[in-house]
Design a protein around this motif. Structure first.
Motif, PDB file in Angstrom:
ATOM      1  N   ARG A 138       0.834  -1.202   0.000  1.00 60.58           N
ATOM      2  CA  ARG A 138       0.000   0.000   0.000  1.00 60.58           C
ATOM      3  C   ARG A 138       0.871   1.255   0.000  1.00 60.58           C
ATOM      4  NH1 ARG A 138      -4.051   1.252   4.945  1.00 60.58           N
ATOM      5  NH2 ARG A 138      -2.117   2.028   5.881  1.00 60.58           N
ATOM      6  N   THR A 139       1.962   1.214   0.774  1.00 57.19           N
ATOM      7  CA  THR A 139       2.869   2.362   0.837  1.00 57.19           C
ATOM      8  C   THR A 139       3.565   2.573  -0.503  1.00 57.19           C
ATOM      9  OG1 THR A 139       3.258   1.754   3.156  1.00 57.19           O
ATOM     10  CG2 THR A 139       4.690   3.419   2.219  1.00 57.19           C
ATOM     11  N   ALA A 141       2.416   1.589  -3.467  1.00 59.86           N
ATOM     12  CA  ALA A 141       1.409   2.013  -4.450  1.00 59.86           C
ATOM     13  C   ALA A 141       1.119   3.505  -4.354  1.00 59.86           C
ATOM     14  CB  ALA A 141       0.117   1.214  -4.250  1.00 59.86           C
ATOM     15  N   ASP A 142       1.279   4.064  -3.169  1.00 55.93           N
ATOM     16  CA  ASP A 142       1.045   5.496  -2.984  1.00 55.93           C
ATOM     17  C   ASP A 142       2.254   6.336  -3.413  1.00 55.93           C
ATOM     18  OD1 ASP A 142      -1.042   7.355  -1.899  1.00 55.93           O
ATOM     19  OD2 ASP A 142       0.632   7.997  -0.628  1.00 55.93           O
ATOM     20  N   GLY A 143       3.334   5.649  -3.814  1.00 55.51           N
ATOM     21  CA  GLY A 143       4.520   6.367  -4.268  1.00 55.51           C
ATOM     22  C   GLY A 143       5.358   6.946  -3.151  1.00 55.51           C
ATOM     23  N   CYS A 144       5.272   6.350  -1.964  1.00 53.42           N
ATOM     24  CA  CYS A 144       5.955   6.921  -0.796  1.00 53.42           C
ATOM     25  C   CYS A 144       7.369   6.410  -0.592  1.00 53.42           C
ATOM     26  CB  CYS A 144       5.145   6.637   0.468  1.00 53.42           C
ATOM     27  SG  CYS A 144       3.503   7.354   0.490  1.00 53.42           S
ATOM     28  N   LEU A 145       7.670   5.213  -1.095  1.00 54.71           N
ATOM     29  CA  LEU A 145       8.971   4.601  -0.833  1.00 54.71           C
ATOM     30  C   LEU A 145       9.891   4.735  -2.041  1.00 54.71           C
ATOM     31  CD1 LEU A 145       7.970   1.322   1.020  1.00 54.71           C
ATOM     32  CD2 LEU A 145       9.247   3.220   1.978  1.00 54.71           C
ATOM     33  N   ARG A 146      11.162   4.905  -1.765  1.00 50.57           N
ATOM     34  CA  ARG A 146      12.144   5.018  -2.851  1.00 50.57           C
ATOM     35  C   ARG A 146      12.190   3.721  -3.637  1.00 50.57           C
ATOM     36  NH1 ARG A 146      18.228   5.580  -1.205  1.00 50.57           N
ATOM     37  NH2 ARG A 146      18.441   4.863  -3.358  1.00 50.57           N
ATOM     38  N   PRO A 147      12.474   3.774  -4.925  1.00 48.85           N
ATOM     39  CA  PRO A 147      12.544   2.569  -5.755  1.00 48.85           C
ATOM     40  C   PRO A 147      13.621   1.611  -5.256  1.00 48.85           C
ATOM     41  CG  PRO A 147      12.460   4.545  -7.121  1.00 48.85           C
ATOM     42  CD  PRO A 147      12.679   5.004  -5.704  1.00 48.85           C
ATOM     43  N   GLY A 148      13.351   0.321  -5.412  1.00 49.96           N
ATOM     44  CA  GLY A 148      14.340  -0.694  -5.076  1.00 49.96           C
ATOM     45  C   GLY A 148      14.248  -1.228  -3.668  1.00 49.96           C
ATOM     46  N   VAL A 149      13.428  -0.604  -2.813  1.00 48.83           N
ATOM     47  CA  VAL A 149      13.289  -1.066  -1.428  1.00 48.83           C
ATOM     48  C   VAL A 149      12.285  -2.215  -1.381  1.00 48.83           C
ATOM     49  CG1 VAL A 149      12.542  -0.438   0.896  1.00 48.83           C
ATOM     50  CG2 VAL A 149      13.859   1.179  -0.467  1.00 48.83           C
TER      51      VAL A 149
END
Length: 213
Positions: A138-139, A141-149
């Motif tokens: 969910r996090t 999908a909302d675009g909150c986390l840096r790519p690759g994590v």
């Protein structure tokens, strides 16, 4: 109409208090020294060794219950975060702070591989993993986390915070939250974030630590 549960009898209430004391003492004793004898738990809890053995017939059983208690605390933290539906990043931050406050990762770091988990523990762990993936996805999908994590990256970061311990409980907690804040800044979508080196840990790598060698 009030249908709340009736209060426990004197003997049952005392047993519940003893159980709470024993688990709290076991957490402190075994996180400090996984090899400590069960007698050290009774001494710290202030209960007789016979009272402890009536509740937990062996150190193995006590460790199983202790980690089950930790899993329940962890599940409570994930469920509380999932219940917040209008702020994915804020609920993820809440989850990370709640996990830090309950110190569930210390049990993994110190006790993984020191006893044989029960089928119920594996079932609880599977449920906890499913909930965590839901929160993580969910996090993302909302675009909150840096790519690759990955979700396993998050688990390993939580465990790294347990290494912070300067002896004083209040100051240790303060510093852990300080470094969690720095970790969260690194996890949040930054500008110009580079590619992360190496792959994240696989689920099998995390689970394997709980298999006694």
């Amino acid at each position: 109409m009030d249908i709340s549960s009736p209060p426990l009898s004197g003997r049952k209430a005392q047993a519940a208090r003893n159980d709470e004391l024993i688990l709290a003492a076991a957490r402190a004793v075994f996180i400090a020294d996984p090899g400590a004898p069960i007698a050290a738990v009774a001494e710290r809890a202030g209960v007789g060794i016979s009272a402890l053995y009536r509740r937990y017939a062996s150190k193995e059983i006590l460790l199983q219950h202790l980690c089950g208690d930790g899993l329940r605390r962890y599940i409570d933290a994930v469920e509380a975060a999932l219940a917040v539906t209008d702020d994915p990043w804020g609920s993820f931050v809440q989850f990370m702070n709640d996990c830090l406050d309950s110190d569930t990762s210390s049990l993994t770091v110190r006790l993984a591989g020191t006893f044989t988990p029960t089928e119920e523990l594996f079932h609880q762990a599977g449920h906890a993993s499913e909930l965590t993936v839901r929160l993580f996805e969910r996090t993302v999908a909302d675009g909150c986390l840096r790519p690759g994590v990955s979700v396993s990256d998050v688990a390993m970061l939580q465990e790294q915070l347990t290494a912070i311990n300067i002896g004083d409980e209040r100051r240790t907690n303060q510093l852990r939250h300080r470094y969690l804040a720095l970790m969260l800044d690194a996890l949040h979508v930054p500008s110009g974030a580079g590619e992360l080196p190496g792959p994240p840990p696989a689920e099998e790598e995390l689970v394997q630590r709980w298999i006694r060698s």
